[in-house]
Design an enzyme around this catalytic site. Sequence first.
Site, mmCIF file in Angstrom:
data_model
loop_
_atom_site.group_PDB
_atom_site.id
_atom_site.type_symbol
_atom_site.label_atom_id
_atom_site.label_comp_id
_atom_site.label_asym_id
_atom_site.label_seq_id
_atom_site.Cartn_x
_atom_site.Cartn_y
_atom_site.Cartn_z
ATOM 1 C CG ASN A 127 -1.171 8.918 3.016
ATOM 2 O OD1 ASN A 127 -1.686 7.956 2.445
ATOM 3 N ND2 ASN A 127 -0.489 9.847 2.359
ATOM 4 N NE ARG A 140 -3.936 1.938 2.440
ATOM 5 C CZ ARG A 140 -3.985 2.807 3.461
ATOM 6 N NH1 ARG A 140 -3.124 2.672 4.478
ATOM 7 N NH2 ARG A 140 -4.866 3.772 3.482
ATOM 8 C CG HIS A 193 -1.291 5.425 -0.293
ATOM 9 N ND1 HIS A 193 -2.024 6.061 0.682
ATOM 10 C CD2 HIS A 193 -2.086 4.417 -0.741
ATOM 11 C CE1 HIS A 193 -3.198 5.464 0.819
ATOM 12 N NE2 HIS A 193 -3.252 4.458 -0.029
ATOM 13 C CG ASP A 194 6.279 7.010 -3.465
ATOM 14 O OD1 ASP A 194 6.241 8.248 -3.286
ATOM 15 O OD2 ASP A 194 7.263 6.444 -3.965
ATOM 16 C CB VAL A 233 0.967 11.456 -4.201
ATOM 17 C CG1 VAL A 233 1.183 12.928 -3.846
ATOM 18 C CG2 VAL A 233 -0.418 10.994 -3.762
ATOM 19 C CG ASP A 240 -5.040 -16.322 -1.996
ATOM 20 O OD1 ASP A 240 -5.740 -15.281 -1.977
ATOM 21 O OD2 ASP A 240 -5.079 -17.164 -1.079
ATOM 22 N N PRO A 276 -7.312 7.539 -4.702
ATOM 23 C CG PRO A 276 -6.893 6.104 -6.500
ATOM 24 C CD PRO A 276 -6.215 7.078 -5.572
ATOM 25 C CB SER A 321 6.866 12.559 -2.484
ATOM 26 O OG SER A 321 5.723 11.887 -2.987
ATOM 27 C CG ASP A 372 8.309 11.526 -5.826
ATOM 28 O OD1 ASP A 372 7.499 10.858 -5.137
ATOM 29 O OD2 ASP A 372 8.268 12.770 -5.908
ATOM 30 C CG HIS A 399 -8.041 -4.158 -1.481
ATOM 31 N ND1 HIS A 399 -9.059 -3.301 -1.873
ATOM 32 C CD2 HIS A 399 -7.012 -3.350 -1.068
ATOM 33 C CE1 HIS A 399 -8.662 -2.044 -1.711
ATOM 34 N NE2 HIS A 399 -7.427 -2.052 -1.227
ATOM 35 C CB THR A 400 -5.711 -10.978 -2.404
ATOM 36 O OG1 THR A 400 -6.009 -12.350 -2.155
ATOM 37 C CG2 THR A 400 -4.198 -10.818 -2.462
ATOM 38 N N GLY A 446 4.192 10.771 -8.570
ATOM 39 C CA GLY A 446 4.913 9.682 -9.200
ATOM 40 C C GLY A 446 5.711 8.894 -8.168
#
Length: 326
Positions: free
Chosen positions: A95, A63, A67-68, A71, A254, A163, A77, A75, A193-194, A73
């Site tokens: 976050n 995750r 999230h990197d 936002v 899976d 998102p 951040s 990088d 989300h598995t 790209g």
Amino acid sequence: MECAIYKHSSLFLCCLVLLSPLVFCQLNYMFYDSTCPNLTGVVRYNVWSAISNESRIAASLLRLHFHDCFVNGCDGSVLLDDTSTFTGEKNALPNKNSLRGFEVIDTIKSALEKACPSTVSCADIVTLAAREAVYLSGGPFWPVPLGRRDGTTANKTEANNLPSPFEPLQNIIDKFITKGLDINDVATLSGAHTFGFAQCFTFKSRLFNFGSKGKSDPALDSSLLQTLQKLCPDQDDSDTKLAPLDPVTTNRFDNMYYRNLVNNSGLLQSDQALLGDNRTASLVLNYSKYPFLFLRDFAVSMEKMGRIGVLTGQEGEVRKNCRVVN
């Protein structure tokens, strides 16, 4: 601007004409082969150690990479701390008190600074850690092209627009498209989300007030509904309790996520919506039946996502400490 890795003129032209947010010609699978040959081993050992200590951290590292990349790209951040003169992304709404794994990245960075100082970017570490987290949890292995540089800025405003499980599927699709991804990538990357967990507030409306009508979501499997209502009672102090995104194989990467969707047992409404949309339903059904198809496609989409907005060459920097710019 010169392509950071390749000098050949045809590849240089490729870099110039490529206008997509995705960058395909500036990264190299062998980028650190001579400068930090033990890179993969160091990352894998430390991710394995972290997972051995707490299995939930695997999903958290994946995750963190999402999230990197969404936002500024890919990088690094997302790793930057707030200071009196700098606003990072860690306290953005998606976050704050939610995003995890920073200490694992710090540990890896510290080990690499001893082995090969000022060489490996934090952005590359995050990307590799996500791959190792998936692989060590039973998921696919994919080659990761390297050579990302670390950004010197952050964007809390854009982080607040990541998102969200609260928004319609079309909004999520639109956000993926702005990053150079497509609707198939939405269905495939949602398979992350598995494994992992979600806080109760992200799905509680489905349990008690679906569509603001004071009732539960009629599409949600009744047995799962009862379990979740006990775990997440309709009161504020249950908001931060955790529920597994996949209660069947919670810590294993899976295709059970898709099988859950077919059985109307998707935890998040934004996930269950994939089965109800004729543009994504066929992929959900195929992935639920053919696990190797999902694992193959997930690897492809992850490499694609890992190229979003990367900095290379003389852009950005290689941070000595992932939490602060040099």
